[in-house]
Enzyme design. Structure first.
Site, PDB file in Angstrom:
ATOM      1  N   CYS A 205       1.096  -1.008  -0.099  1.00  0.00           N
ATOM      2  CA  CYS A 205      -0.002  -0.108  -0.178  1.00  0.00           C
ATOM      3  C   CYS A 205       0.888   1.569  -0.569  1.00  0.00           C
ATOM      4  O   CYS A 205       1.037   1.324   1.080  1.00  0.00           O
ATOM      5  CB  CYS A 205      -0.668   0.009   1.055  1.00  0.00           C
TER       6      CYS A 205
ATOM      7  N   CYS B 120      -0.015   3.969   2.725  1.00  0.00           N
ATOM      8  CA  CYS B 120      -0.010   3.487   3.917  1.00  0.00           C
ATOM      9  C   CYS B 120       1.191   3.929   4.366  1.00  0.00           C
ATOM     10  O   CYS B 120       2.079   4.192   5.389  1.00  0.00           O
ATOM     11  CB  CYS B 120      -0.097   2.011   3.763  1.00  0.00           C
TER      12      CYS B 120
END
Length: 122
Positions: free
Chosen positions: A45, A48
């Protein structure tokens, strides 16, 4: 100077990795002592990874007043499902065993600071 070996992780003692098996102890029980910011994330991600340095900074800045815990959603799918996490990054602030705030997506540092300050003073 010797090279190689594991890459040091920022604030390793301030940010804890948890699992579905240890979530109650690491998050719910700890949230009865101080607010816990839970970072639902995955290694693939990009957003993230983008907020990770902000969380590292907050872990140091709020040490002793806030615990930051990360949980990999790919390795631990039951916990995100239990909390209705459908996208990542997804941050929950839990205090007294209850979700007090949810932040979805990569948000600016100021947004996280405001949410953390609200949880600490509430």
């Amino acid at each position: 100077m010797e090279q190689g070996g594991p890459t040091p992780q920022a604030a390793p003692d301030l940010i804890k990795e948890t699992t579905t098996q240890t979530f109650v102890k690491d998050v719910i029980e700890e949230s009865r002592r101080q607010p816990v910011l839970v970072d639902f994330w995955a290694p693939w991600c990009g957003p993230c990874r983008a907020i990770a340095p902000i969380l590292d900074d907050l872990a140091g800045e709020y040490s002793g007043r806030l615990k930051i815990v990360k949980i990999n959603v790919d390795d631990n799918p039951a916990t995100p499902a239990q909390y209705g996490v459908r996208g990542i990054p997804n941050l929950l602030i839990i205090k007294g065993g209850q979700v007090k705030e949810q932040i979805i997506g990569a948000v600016p540092r100021g947004t996280l600071v405001k949410a953390v300050d609200n949880a600490i003073t509430a």
